[in-house]
Design an enzyme around this catalytic site. Structure first.
Site, mmCIF file in Angstrom:
data_model
loop_
_atom_site.group_PDB
_atom_site.id
_atom_site.type_symbol
_atom_site.label_atom_id
_atom_site.label_comp_id
_atom_site.label_asym_id
_atom_site.label_seq_id
_atom_site.Cartn_x
_atom_site.Cartn_y
_atom_site.Cartn_z
ATOM 1 N N CYS A 51 0.818 -1.214 0.000
ATOM 2 C CA CYS A 51 0.000 0.000 0.000
ATOM 3 C C CYS A 51 0.853 1.265 0.000
ATOM 4 O O CYS A 51 0.371 2.342 -0.334
ATOM 5 C CB CYS A 51 -0.953 0.001 1.191
ATOM 6 S SG CYS A 51 -2.120 -1.361 1.142
ATOM 7 N N HIS B 16 -3.107 7.519 1.790
ATOM 8 C CA HIS B 16 -3.551 6.202 1.333
ATOM 9 C C HIS B 16 -4.925 5.931 1.934
ATOM 10 O O HIS B 16 -5.179 6.240 3.099
ATOM 11 C CB HIS B 16 -2.537 5.142 1.786
ATOM 12 C CG HIS B 16 -3.042 3.747 1.627
ATOM 13 N ND1 HIS B 16 -3.571 3.269 0.438
ATOM 14 C CD2 HIS B 16 -3.130 2.721 2.520
ATOM 15 C CE1 HIS B 16 -3.932 2.020 0.604
ATOM 16 N NE2 HIS B 16 -3.686 1.660 1.850
ATOM 17 N N ASN C 294 -10.070 0.007 -0.316
ATOM 18 C CA ASN C 294 -8.601 0.098 -0.298
ATOM 19 C C ASN C 294 -8.062 -0.500 -1.603
ATOM 20 O O ASN C 294 -8.141 -1.704 -1.804
ATOM 21 C CB ASN C 294 -8.069 -0.664 0.914
ATOM 22 C CG ASN C 294 -6.550 -0.589 1.047
ATOM 23 O OD1 ASN C 294 -5.859 -0.193 0.110
ATOM 24 N ND2 ASN C 294 -6.044 -1.002 2.187
HETATM 25 N N1 ACO Z 1 -18.423 -8.236 9.157
HETATM 26 C C1 ACO Z 1 -18.902 -8.493 10.386
HETATM 27 N N2 ACO Z 1 -18.122 -8.796 11.421
HETATM 28 C C2 ACO Z 1 -16.794 -8.834 11.210
HETATM 29 C C3 ACO Z 1 -16.227 -8.576 9.955
HETATM 30 C C4 ACO Z 1 -17.102 -8.264 8.899
HETATM 31 N N3 ACO Z 1 -16.670 -7.987 7.645
HETATM 32 N N4 ACO Z 1 -14.886 -8.689 10.056
HETATM 33 C C5 ACO Z 1 -14.606 -8.999 11.330
HETATM 34 N N5 ACO Z 1 -15.766 -9.106 12.020
HETATM 35 C C6 ACO Z 1 -15.941 -9.409 13.430
HETATM 36 C C7 ACO Z 1 -14.776 -10.172 14.017
HETATM 37 O O1 ACO Z 1 -14.897 -11.539 13.738
HETATM 38 C C8 ACO Z 1 -14.941 -9.855 15.488
HETATM 39 O O2 ACO Z 1 -15.939 -10.712 16.003
HETATM 40 P P1 ACO Z 1 -15.814 -11.303 17.503
HETATM 41 O O3 ACO Z 1 -15.794 -10.101 18.386
HETATM 42 O O4 ACO Z 1 -17.027 -12.136 17.587
HETATM 43 O O5 ACO Z 1 -14.532 -12.058 17.495
HETATM 44 C C9 ACO Z 1 -15.491 -8.437 15.501
HETATM 45 O O6 ACO Z 1 -15.989 -8.207 14.164
HETATM 46 C C10 ACO Z 1 -14.466 -7.377 15.830
HETATM 47 O O7 ACO Z 1 -13.301 -7.668 15.094
HETATM 48 P P2 ACO Z 1 -12.037 -6.753 15.169
HETATM 49 O O8 ACO Z 1 -10.999 -7.280 14.245
HETATM 50 O O9 ACO Z 1 -11.692 -6.503 16.581
HETATM 51 O O10 ACO Z 1 -12.650 -5.398 14.570
HETATM 52 P P3 ACO Z 1 -11.977 -4.004 14.446
HETATM 53 O O11 ACO Z 1 -12.824 -2.977 15.085
HETATM 54 O O12 ACO Z 1 -10.523 -4.033 14.782
HETATM 55 O O13 ACO Z 1 -12.108 -3.731 12.890
HETATM 56 C C11 ACO Z 1 -10.756 -3.796 10.917
HETATM 57 C C12 ACO Z 1 -11.483 -4.602 11.982
HETATM 58 C C13 ACO Z 1 -11.800 -2.973 10.157
HETATM 59 C C14 ACO Z 1 -10.067 -4.742 9.957
HETATM 60 C C15 ACO Z 1 -9.756 -2.843 11.610
HETATM 61 O O14 ACO Z 1 -8.933 -3.556 12.496
HETATM 62 C C16 ACO Z 1 -8.919 -2.139 10.612
HETATM 63 O O15 ACO Z 1 -9.378 -1.323 9.853
HETATM 64 N N6 ACO Z 1 -7.610 -2.386 10.621
HETATM 65 C C17 ACO Z 1 -6.738 -1.812 9.655
HETATM 66 C C18 ACO Z 1 -6.647 -2.785 8.578
HETATM 67 C C19 ACO Z 1 -6.487 -2.184 7.225
HETATM 68 O O16 ACO Z 1 -6.908 -1.086 6.937
HETATM 69 N N7 ACO Z 1 -5.870 -2.957 6.373
HETATM 70 C C20 ACO Z 1 -5.687 -2.588 5.044
HETATM 71 C C21 ACO Z 1 -4.376 -2.961 4.573
HETATM 72 S S1 ACO Z 1 -3.153 -2.064 5.373
HETATM 73 C C22 ACO Z 1 -3.253 -0.543 4.862
HETATM 74 O O17 ACO Z 1 -3.656 -0.298 3.778
HETATM 75 C C23 ACO Z 1 -2.888 0.500 5.796
#
Ligand code: ACO
Length: 323
Positions: A113, A250, A280
């Site tokens: 990214c 980004h 993304n």
């Molecule tokens: N739909 C519904 N529920 C979901 C989904 C979904 N698509 N994905 C995960 N969950 C659930 C999980 O299973 C978890 O359930 P549980 O509590 O029963 O175990 C719950 O949601 C919470 O999961 P978390 O991972 O704690 O959720 P979080 O608030 O951290 O959000 C996310 C997840 C959106 C991925 C966040 O961590 C994030 O944005 N991280 C950055 C990742 C990113 O942007 N990556 C892109 C590549 S890197 C870059 O470009 C910078």
């Protein structure tokens, strides 16, 4: 001194649009969850027969048109991508061939990214040392091909697309008011290799593999490093956050973008947001966002902006540009 100026921007998004509700038909997720956690409402996905180089070529043609520059003038092509058409040769050479560009420098940059920030800095160096006078810098991705479509925690986050800029070497007095790339900063921290990676590859598994991510770690580091990167690139020139007209970050997650803005004390209206409609698109997200900002008039001549990104590795970087 020589400074590289952005003289054209172009973007391309595949025709197929997939909204959150469509994903919720095949995954245990919902429009509400995706919007609330990421800000994403929809993404574009490449057609079966559309390659990363095809997306790149469409974006490049538009950028060349906007720059009133002919293909014959291109002396370097730098493609930022983690989804090359083939393991080798470089997708940049496919772009060169499809555009009918002359013999010149052509290479891919793999910084996930952060790829566009790296590619821009590399092309800027080529121009400043005289390896080329006109360069195409492209971010192009078909991340849909790397996703595990059964993994709701990653499948909802990404989209496909491409963006390109034409960079031209111009004489400058070295004044900060002169247009062009004023400073760049790049970094990586390989201790986070496994926080965001693809579990395949020609050397490790002889397969392509799927994207795997420790979302919380990515989130935490992204906010800190992206904010630092803005301060670091400004510090190169003695300018301050208050001098900035625009931040073009980004586009990974609206919550990351907003947290970076708050940390910097930057008013929200100075940050370009496209993650809602593009999701993304990895290395393509910054040039796609530049295109949107140009179209809606926020990117006018003379504006001071920073583009910055973080991705797998972790690798990150920023560029300070006088538009
Ligand atoms: N739909 C519904 N529920 C979901 C989904 C979904 N698509 N994905 C995960 N969950 C659930 C999980 O299973 C978890 O359930 P549980 O509590 O029963 O175990 C719950 O949601 C919470 O999961 P978390 O991972 O704690 O959720 P979080 O608030 O951290 O959000 C996310 C997840 C959106 C991925 C966040 O961590 C994030 O944005 N991280 C950055 C990742 C990113 O942007 N990556 C892109 C590549 S890197 C870059 O470009 C910078």
């Amino acid at each position: 001194m020589i400074r590289s100026r952005v003289v054209g921007v172009g973007a391309y998004l595949p025709a197929r649009v997939v909204d959150n509700d469509e994903l919720a038909c095949r995954l245990d997720t919902s429009d509400a969850w995706i919007r609330e956690r990421t800000g994403i409402t929809r993404r574009h996905l490449a057609a079966e027969d559309e390659l990363t180089s095809d997306l790149a070529v469409q974006a490049a043609r538009r950028a060349l048109e906007r720059a009133s520059t002919s293909v014959a003038a291109i002396e370097a092509i730098v493609v930022a991508t983690s989804t090359p058409d083939h393991t080798f040769p470089a997708t940049a050479t496919a772009v060169q061939q499809k555009l009918g560009a002359p013999i010149g420098i052509a290479l891919d940059v793999q910084a996930v990214c952060a790829g566009f920030a790296y590619a821009l800095a590399i092309a800027d160096s080529f121009l400043r040392v005289g390896h080329a006078r006109t360069a195409l810098v492209i971010g192009a991705e078909t991340f849909s091909r790397l996703l595990d479509w059964n993994d709701r925690s990653t499948a909802v986050l990404f989209g496909d697309g491409a963006g390109a800029v034409v960079l031209r070497a111009e004489r400058s007095r070295g004044d900060l008011a002169d247009r062009g790339v004023l400073a760049t900063r790049l970094a990586a921290d390989g201790r986070h290799y496994r926080d965001l990676y693809v579990d395949g590859g020609p050397s490790a598994t002889r397969t392509t593999g799927h994207l795997r991510m420790n979302g919380r770690e990515v989130f935490r580091h992204a906010v800190a490093r992206l904010a630092e990167s803005v301060e670091a690139v400004l510090a190169e020139t003695g300018l301050a956050v208050a001098d900035l007209d625009l931040l073009v970050p980004h586009q990974a997650n609206l919550r990351i973008i907003e947290a970076v803005g708050r940390r910097l004390g930057l008013p929200p209206e100075k940050t370009i947001v496209t993650v809602d409609r593009h999701a993304n698109t990895s290395a393509a997200s910054i040039p796609l966002a530049l295109d949107v900002a140009l179209e809606d008039g926020r990117l006018a001549d003379g504006r001071l902006l920073v583009v910055n990104a973080l991705g797998g590795g972790f690798a990150w970087g920023a560029a300070l540009i006088r538009w």
